[in-house]
Scaffold this active site. Structure first.
Site, PDB file in Angstrom:
ATOM      1  N   LYS A 112       0.813  -1.220   0.000  1.00  0.00           N
ATOM      2  CA  LYS A 112       0.000   0.000   0.000  1.00  0.00           C
ATOM      3  C   LYS A 112       0.843   1.266   0.000  1.00  0.00           C
ATOM      4  CE  LYS A 112      -4.335  -1.798   1.614  1.00  0.00           C
ATOM      5  NZ  LYS A 112      -5.501  -1.705   2.452  1.00  0.00           N
ATOM      6  N   LYS A 192      -5.195  -8.948  -5.815  1.00  0.00           N
ATOM      7  CA  LYS A 192      -6.470  -9.353  -5.226  1.00  0.00           C
ATOM      8  C   LYS A 192      -7.627  -8.523  -5.769  1.00  0.00           C
ATOM      9  CE  LYS A 192      -7.104  -6.739  -0.995  1.00  0.00           C
ATOM     10  NZ  LYS A 192      -7.891  -6.745   0.194  1.00  0.00           N
ATOM     11  N   LYS A 195     -12.025  -3.184  -4.103  1.00  0.00           N
ATOM     12  CA  LYS A 195     -13.022  -2.131  -4.368  1.00  0.00           C
ATOM     13  C   LYS A 195     -12.433  -1.033  -5.222  1.00  0.00           C
ATOM     14  CE  LYS A 195     -14.969  -2.294   0.227  1.00  0.00           C
ATOM     15  NZ  LYS A 195     -13.715  -2.452   0.960  1.00  0.00           N
TER      16      LYS A 195
HETATM   17  N1  AQP Z   1     -10.122 -10.120  -2.706  1.00  0.00           N
HETATM   18  C1  AQP Z   1     -10.538 -10.507  -1.510  1.00  0.00           C
HETATM   19  N2  AQP Z   1     -10.700 -11.819  -1.246  1.00  0.00           N
HETATM   20  C2  AQP Z   1     -11.140 -12.226  -0.047  1.00  0.00           C
HETATM   21  N3  AQP Z   1     -11.444 -11.392   0.962  1.00  0.00           N
HETATM   22  C3  AQP Z   1     -11.304 -10.078   0.739  1.00  0.00           C
HETATM   23  N4  AQP Z   1     -11.525  -9.005   1.504  1.00  0.00           N
HETATM   24  C4  AQP Z   1     -11.216  -7.895   0.803  1.00  0.00           C
HETATM   25  N5  AQP Z   1     -10.803  -8.205  -0.423  1.00  0.00           N
HETATM   26  C5  AQP Z   1     -10.842  -9.567  -0.503  1.00  0.00           C
HETATM   27  C6  AQP Z   1     -12.004  -9.089   2.879  1.00  0.00           C
HETATM   28  O1  AQP Z   1     -13.126  -8.225   2.984  1.00  0.00           O
HETATM   29  C7  AQP Z   1     -13.127  -7.657   4.290  1.00  0.00           C
HETATM   30  C8  AQP Z   1     -13.333  -6.172   4.153  1.00  0.00           C
HETATM   31  O2  AQP Z   1     -12.240  -5.613   3.447  1.00  0.00           O
HETATM   32  P1  AQP Z   1     -11.917  -4.072   3.601  1.00  0.00           P
HETATM   33  O3  AQP Z   1     -12.947  -3.292   2.977  1.00  0.00           O
HETATM   34  O4  AQP Z   1     -11.717  -3.747   5.007  1.00  0.00           O
HETATM   35  O5  AQP Z   1     -10.529  -3.777   2.974  1.00  0.00           O
HETATM   36  P2  AQP Z   1      -9.627  -4.400   1.929  1.00  0.00           P
HETATM   37  O6  AQP Z   1      -9.121  -5.711   2.418  1.00  0.00           O
HETATM   38  O7  AQP Z   1      -8.586  -3.402   1.613  1.00  0.00           O
HETATM   39  O8  AQP Z   1     -10.644  -4.626   0.763  1.00  0.00           O
HETATM   40  P3  AQP Z   1     -10.760  -4.083  -0.659  1.00  0.00           P
HETATM   41  O9  AQP Z   1     -12.088  -4.468  -1.107  1.00  0.00           O
HETATM   42  O10 AQP Z   1      -9.626  -4.525  -1.484  1.00  0.00           O
HETATM   43  O11 AQP Z   1     -10.740  -2.513  -0.523  1.00  0.00           O
HETATM   44  P4  AQP Z   1      -9.708  -1.443  -1.016  1.00  0.00           P
HETATM   45  O12 AQP Z   1      -9.785  -1.457  -2.501  1.00  0.00           O
HETATM   46  O13 AQP Z   1     -10.218  -0.187  -0.441  1.00  0.00           O
HETATM   47  O14 AQP Z   1      -8.336  -1.813  -0.518  1.00  0.00           O
HETATM   48  C9  AQP Z   1     -11.810  -8.010   4.968  1.00  0.00           C
HETATM   49  O15 AQP Z   1     -12.041  -9.025   5.921  1.00  0.00           O
HETATM   50  C10 AQP Z   1     -10.966  -8.539   3.842  1.00  0.00           C
HETATM   51  O16 AQP Z   1     -10.126  -9.590   4.281  1.00  0.00           O
END
Ligand code: AQP
Length: 323
Positions: A112, A192, A195
Site C-alpha cells: 500500500k 487481489k 473495491k
Molecule cells: N479479494 C478478496 N478476497 C477475499 N477477501 C477479501 N476481503 C477484501 N478483499 C478480498 C475481505 O473483505 C473484508 C473487508 O475488506 P476491507 O474493505 O476492510 O478492505 P480491503 O481488504 O482493503 O478490501 P478491498 O475491497 O480490497 O478494498 P480497497 O480497494 O479499499 O483496498 C476483509 O475481511 C478482507 O479480508
C-alpha cells in the site's frame, strides 16, 4: 457466548471478494448465538484520502449491503467506527506495545505504501485494527486471508498488554471461510479483487447486472492451456475461478475439477459467471428493497450498544494505566 468483531472499509462498492472472504462468514456467525460487532471502518479509509462528498453515501451503501447479505440483526451490532472515539483512543494506547519493525514488515504496508504514498497512516493502521478488535474484547475475527498478518500482530499486542497489566484482553482467533478466502482480480489474477482497483472489469460488484457479470467472466484472464486444474503457481486465473465456484457451491477444488473435466475454458467461464449472478442477484434485489429510514434508526440504536461496550473497555484500560 463468543464476541465477534470484523470491519469493512467504505472505500467503494462491496465486491465478491468481500462476500466470499468475509461477509458470508459474518452471516454464518450472526446466525449462531454470538455477540457480533460489524463495523464500517471509515477511519481506516482515510489512508486512501477519500472524497468527503462520497463518504456518507459509501457508509450507508455498505451497511445496506451487510443487511441485504443476511446478517442476523438480532445478534449483531452494525455501526460506524468514527462515531465511537474509543477506537482511536485505544489505538494510541496500544501503539506503545508495538514495534516499528513489526509494522514495516507487514506485506500490506509494502504494497500500500507504493500505491497510496508513504504516510504514517499506512504504517500504523494495523494498530487501529488491533484496537477495533480489542475494544469489544472480541474472541473471533472473521476476515479474509489477506488479514492473517494483521491478526497475528493483534494477538502479539494483546499478549504484551496482558503481560504488563493482567488478563484484560482475550487473544483473538481468526475465522476464515471454507474456501475462496482470497479472491483475485478477474483481469489481473496476480492482484487481489479490490473495491478500488483501476480495472473495474476485474471486480464483480454487488450491483452488477447478470449481463455485466457474465461479460466480466467471459473476458477473465486465464492461460493458454485448456485444462481446468487448480494450480496457484501456473494457473492463477483458472484457480481463481475454481475458488469462486467452489466457495459459492460449497464443494472442494477436486470436485470442481471433476465436474468440469473435459470442458472448454469458455464453457467453464460462463458457468462460473451464471453461478455468481445467481448468488449476487438476490442480495442486490434485497438491497434495493431496504427502507433508508429504518436503516438509519437501526444504526442509531446499534451505535449506543457499541459505545457502551467500548466505553467499558476504555474505562478499564485507563484505570490500569492510571489516567
Ligand atoms: N479479494 C478478496 N478476497 C477475499 N477477501 C477479501 N476481503 C477484501 N478483499 C478480498 C475481505 O473483505 C473484508 C473487508 O475488506 P476491507 O474493505 O476492510 O478492505 P480491503 O481488504 O482493503 O478490501 P478491498 O475491497 O480490497 O478494498 P480497497 O480497494 O479499499 O483496498 C476483509 O475481511 C478482507 O479480508
Amino acid at each position: 457466548m463468543k464476541t465477534v468483531f470484523s470491519g469493512i472499509q467504505p472505500t467503494g462498492k462491496v465486491h465478491l471478494g468481500n462476500f466470499l472472504g468475509a461477509i458470508n462468514n459474518w452471516v454464518d456467525m450472526s446466525n449462531i448465538k454470538n455477540k457480533n460487532y460489524f463495523c464500517v471502518v471509515d477511519l481506516h479509509s482515510l489512508t486512501t484520502h477519500p472524497d468527503p462528498k462520497k463518504m456518507e453515501e459509501n457508509i450507508l451503501s455498505t451497511v445496506r449491503v451487510l443487511i441485504a447479505a443476511g446478517i442476523n440483526l438480532d445478534n449483531s451490532t452494525i455501526y460506524t467506527q468514527s462515531k465511537v472515539s474509543e477506537h482511536a483512543q485505544l489505538s494510541w494506547v496500544l501503539s506503545n506495545f508495538c514495534q516499528i519493525g513489526e509494522l514495516q514488515r507487514m506485506t500490506q504496508f509494502k504494497e500500500k505504501s507504493s500505491e497510496l504514498g508513504n504516510h504514517a497512516g499506512i504504517l500504523t493502521y494495523p494498530i487501529l485494527m488491533t484496537a477495533d478488535i480489542l475494544i469489544h474484547k472480541a474472541n473471533e475475527v472473521p476476515v479474509g486471508d489477506d488479514q492473517t498478518q494483521h491478526l497475528e500482530l493483534t494477538r502479539n499486542i494483546a499478549e504484551r498488554f496482558n503481560n504488563k497489566y493482567g488478563n484484560v484482553f482475550p487473544i483473538p482467533e481468526k475465522t476464515s471461510g471454507k474456501v475462496g478466502t482470497r479472491l483475485m482480480s478477474l483481469r489481473h489474477p496476480e492482484n487481489k479483487m479490490s473495491k478500488s482497483a483501476d480495472d473495474i472489469n476485474g471486480t464483480i460488484y454487488f450491483d452488477d447486472s447478470r449481463d455485466q457479470i457474465i461479460k466480466k467472466f467471459k473476458s477473465s484472464v486465464t492461460d493458454s492451456e485448456d485444462e481446468i486444474r487448480y494450480d496457484l503457481e501456473a494457473k492463477k486465473g483458472i484457480s481463481n475461478l475454481i475458488d469462486i465456484f467452489s466457495s459459492i457451491k460449497g464443494i472442494t477444488h477436486k470436485e470442481v475439477e471433476k465436474k468440469f473435466s473435459g470442458s472448454k475454458y469458455g464453457e467453464f467461464k460462463i458457468e462460473v459467471g451464471e453461478t455468481v449472478a445467481e448468488y449476487i442477484e438476490p442480495i442486490f434485489s434485497k438491497y434495493k428493497s431496504l427502507n433508508e429510514k429504518e436503516i438509519l434508526s437501526l444504526l442509531k440504536a446499534n451505535l449506543d450498544i457499541a459505545k457502551s461496550s467500548a466505553k467499558e473497555t476504555m474505562k478499564e484500560v485507563n484505570g490500569l494505566l492510571g489516567i
